[in-house]
Design a protein around this motif. Structure first.
Motif, PDB file in Angstrom:
ATOM      1  N   ALA A 124      50.528 -30.870  18.915  1.00 52.78           N
ATOM      2  CA  ALA A 124      50.503 -29.828  17.920  1.00 52.78           C
ATOM      3  C   ALA A 124      49.895 -30.490  16.691  1.00 52.78           C
ATOM      4  N   LEU A 125      51.595 -31.287  16.499  1.00 53.19           N
ATOM      5  CA  LEU A 125      51.243 -32.464  14.976  1.00 53.19           C
ATOM      6  C   LEU A 125      49.889 -32.645  14.580  1.00 53.19           C
ATOM      7  N   GLY A 126      48.777 -32.946  15.668  1.00 53.86           N
ATOM      8  CA  GLY A 126      47.377 -33.420  15.419  1.00 53.86           C
ATOM      9  C   GLY A 126      46.716 -31.874  15.113  1.00 53.86           C
ATOM     10  N   TRP A 127      46.907 -30.808  15.353  1.00 56.42           N
ATOM     11  CA  TRP A 127      46.473 -29.878  15.411  1.00 56.42           C
ATOM     12  C   TRP A 127      46.929 -29.157  14.066  1.00 56.42           C
ATOM     13  N   PHE A 128      48.230 -29.037  13.379  1.00 56.99           N
ATOM     14  CA  PHE A 128      48.944 -29.377  12.205  1.00 56.99           C
ATOM     15  C   PHE A 128      47.892 -29.921  11.478  1.00 56.99           C
ATOM     16  N   LEU A 132      46.240 -27.658   8.311  1.00 56.12           N
ATOM     17  CA  LEU A 132      46.270 -28.277   6.678  1.00 56.12           C
ATOM     18  C   LEU A 132      46.789 -29.615   6.574  1.00 56.12           C
ATOM     19  N   PRO A 133      45.244 -30.232   5.889  1.00 64.49           N
ATOM     20  CA  PRO A 133      45.208 -31.349   6.087  1.00 64.49           C
ATOM     21  C   PRO A 133      46.525 -31.838   5.168  1.00 64.49           C
ATOM     22  N   GLY A 134      47.271 -33.043   5.327  1.00 67.10           N
ATOM     23  CA  GLY A 134      47.947 -33.547   4.052  1.00 67.10           C
ATOM     24  C   GLY A 134      49.489 -33.321   3.678  1.00 67.10           C
ATOM     25  N   GLU A 135      49.262 -31.715   4.635  1.00 65.67           N
ATOM     26  CA  GLU A 135      50.912 -31.731   5.157  1.00 65.67           C
ATOM     27  C   GLU A 135      52.298 -32.315   5.294  1.00 65.67           C
ATOM     28  N   PRO A 136      53.051 -32.510   5.062  1.00 64.15           N
ATOM     29  CA  PRO A 136      53.712 -33.306   6.104  1.00 64.15           C
ATOM     30  C   PRO A 136      55.039 -32.246   6.432  1.00 64.15           C
ATOM     31  N   VAL A 137      55.709 -32.538   7.428  1.00 63.72           N
ATOM     32  CA  VAL A 137      56.344 -31.907   8.691  1.00 63.72           C
ATOM     33  C   VAL A 137      57.852 -32.125   9.046  1.00 63.72           C
ATOM     34  N   VAL A 138      58.879 -31.803   8.638  1.00 62.53           N
ATOM     35  CA  VAL A 138      60.035 -31.992   8.729  1.00 62.53           C
ATOM     36  C   VAL A 138      60.925 -31.242  10.627  1.00 62.53           C
ATOM     37  N   LEU A 139      61.558 -32.362  10.486  1.00 66.94           N
ATOM     38  CA  LEU A 139      62.743 -31.952  11.751  1.00 66.94           C
ATOM     39  C   LEU A 139      63.689 -32.121  11.490  1.00 66.94           C
ATOM     40  N   LEU A 151      62.572 -38.832  20.972  1.00 64.39           N
ATOM     41  CA  LEU A 151      61.182 -37.882  21.148  1.00 64.39           C
ATOM     42  C   LEU A 151      61.246 -38.427  19.038  1.00 64.39           C
ATOM     43  N   ALA A 152      61.743 -37.848  18.218  1.00 66.28           N
ATOM     44  CA  ALA A 152      61.418 -37.870  17.361  1.00 66.28           C
ATOM     45  C   ALA A 152      61.192 -39.016  16.218  1.00 66.28           C
ATOM     46  N   ALA A 153      61.786 -39.701  16.591  1.00 64.33           N
ATOM     47  CA  ALA A 153      61.233 -41.451  16.085  1.00 64.33           C
ATOM     48  C   ALA A 153      59.561 -41.480  16.903  1.00 64.33           C
ATOM     49  N   LYS A 154      59.490 -41.402  18.162  1.00 66.08           N
ATOM     50  CA  LYS A 154      58.149 -41.686  18.911  1.00 66.08           C
ATOM     51  C   LYS A 154      57.037 -40.908  18.015  1.00 66.08           C
ATOM     52  N   LEU A 155      57.348 -39.926  18.504  1.00 66.49           N
ATOM     53  CA  LEU A 155      56.212 -39.225  16.951  1.00 66.49           C
ATOM     54  C   LEU A 155      56.022 -39.942  15.691  1.00 66.49           C
ATOM     55  N   GLN A 170      73.205 -34.063  11.530  1.00 70.57           N
ATOM     56  CA  GLN A 170      72.228 -33.645  11.310  1.00 70.57           C
ATOM     57  C   GLN A 170      71.429 -34.457  11.264  1.00 70.57           C
ATOM     58  N   TRP A 171      70.188 -34.797  11.293  1.00 71.57           N
ATOM     59  CA  TRP A 171      69.255 -36.067  11.138  1.00 71.57           C
ATOM     60  C   TRP A 171      68.242 -35.442  10.352  1.00 71.57           C
ATOM     61  N   LEU A 172      67.401 -35.546   9.183  1.00 61.69           N
ATOM     62  CA  LEU A 172      66.337 -34.293   8.739  1.00 61.69           C
ATOM     63  C   LEU A 172      65.349 -35.786   8.456  1.00 61.69           C
ATOM     64  N   GLY A 173      64.417 -35.775   9.306  1.00 64.01           N
ATOM     65  CA  GLY A 173      63.163 -36.107   9.245  1.00 64.01           C
ATOM     66  C   GLY A 173      62.645 -35.377   8.720  1.00 64.01           C
ATOM     67  N   MET A 174      61.003 -36.564   8.620  1.00 64.40           N
ATOM     68  CA  MET A 174      59.686 -36.372   7.349  1.00 64.40           C
ATOM     69  C   MET A 174      58.999 -37.321   8.701  1.00 64.40           C
ATOM     70  N   TRP A 175      58.012 -35.976   8.744  1.00 66.20           N
ATOM     71  CA  TRP A 175      56.364 -36.830   9.251  1.00 66.20           C
ATOM     72  C   TRP A 175      55.477 -36.620   8.255  1.00 66.20           C
ATOM     73  N   SER A 176      54.447 -37.515   8.455  1.00 72.74           N
ATOM     74  CA  SER A 176      52.968 -36.967   7.438  1.00 72.74           C
ATOM     75  C   SER A 176      52.017 -37.319   7.753  1.00 72.74           C
ATOM     76  N   PRO A 177      51.192 -37.054   8.054  1.00 74.87           N
ATOM     77  CA  PRO A 177      49.852 -37.236   8.952  1.00 74.87           C
ATOM     78  C   PRO A 177      49.322 -38.494   8.235  1.00 74.87           C
TER      79      PRO A 177
END
Ligand code: COA
Length: 182
Positions: A124-128, A132-139, A151-155, A170-177
């Motif tokens: 899903a992250l790959g598709w995203f 939308l190239p370059g857009e980060p995703v939060v969790l 799972l969040a760390a593995k991703l 709560q934990w807020l994480g961020m992923w960047s392509p």
């Protein structure tokens, strides 16, 4: 939580996304029973504020449940085992997450422990990232939710902050392509 759920502009629905073992696709009428099982499961909702009453779900759930841009059914051998949610929470309470796409995941307990969630979320992250190239995703997840934290760390999500909400940490994480370097 009444945050608006849109992930525009997304090309939706995408063609089914196939991974080694799974298919990610938009929800259909055949998923209704599995959605009821998922949303009524106390185990699934241990860290999500508790399940919804099954009789209420049976009564009120739409014939095609959870059909909105960013809502993927995850299918194994033709049956739904979970849902991935990619949505933009416009009213997000944390400034670092405001306006960003947010990843969520819910899998039926019988499908835990096989790497299915990781495989589906990575797809899903790959598709995203393609859409939308370059857009980060939060969790956001409770720190007590060990499986979700792993799972969040593995991703590849990294910590932005920890905060208190709904009576828990709560934990807020961020992923960047990963963008190819020039
Ligand atoms: C969070 C959740 C999706 C994690 O599910 P999960 O199955 O533990 O996650 P993964 O897909 O990463 O699988 C990891 C496990 O599969 C195991 N595994 C087995 N075969 C594997 C394979 N082929 N590849 C990868 N991992 C494999 C791993 O060893 C790991 O096991 P462990 O937990 O005993 O260490 C699930 O617990 C869930 O739906 N929880 C309820 C909803 C929730 O709290 N969501 C969070 C809010 S956003």
């Amino acid at each position: 939580m009444s945050d608006e759920i849109t992930v525009h502009p997304l090309p939706w629905p995408p063609a089914p996304i196939r991974t080694e073992r799974l298919v990610l696709r938009e929800p259909g009428t055949r998923d209704r029973a599995a959605f009821i099982e998922l949303l009524a499961s106390p185990e699934v909702h241990t860290y999500l504020g508790g399940p919804r009453p099954r009789d209420e779900l049976e009564r009120e759930m739409s014939p095609v449940p959870e059909r909105w841009p960013g809502s993927f059914v995850v299918e194994l051998d033709g049956s739904m085992i979970g849902q991935i949610l990619l949505r933009r929470a416009t009213g997000n309470r944390r400034p670092a997450a405001a306006g960003k796409a947010d990843l969520g995941y819910l899998f039926l307990p019988r499908a835990w422990g096989f790497g299915y969630a990781a495989e589906a979320c990575a797809a899903a992250l790959g598709w995203f990232a393609d859409a939308l190239p370059g857009e980060p995703v939060v969790l956001a997840t409770q720190t007590a939710n060990d499986r979700s934290m792993r799972l969040a760390a593995k991703l590849g999500f990294t910590e932005v902050e920890r905060f208190e909400a709904w009576g828990a940490e709560q934990w807020l994480g961020m992923w960047s392509p990963v963008t190819p370097s020039a």
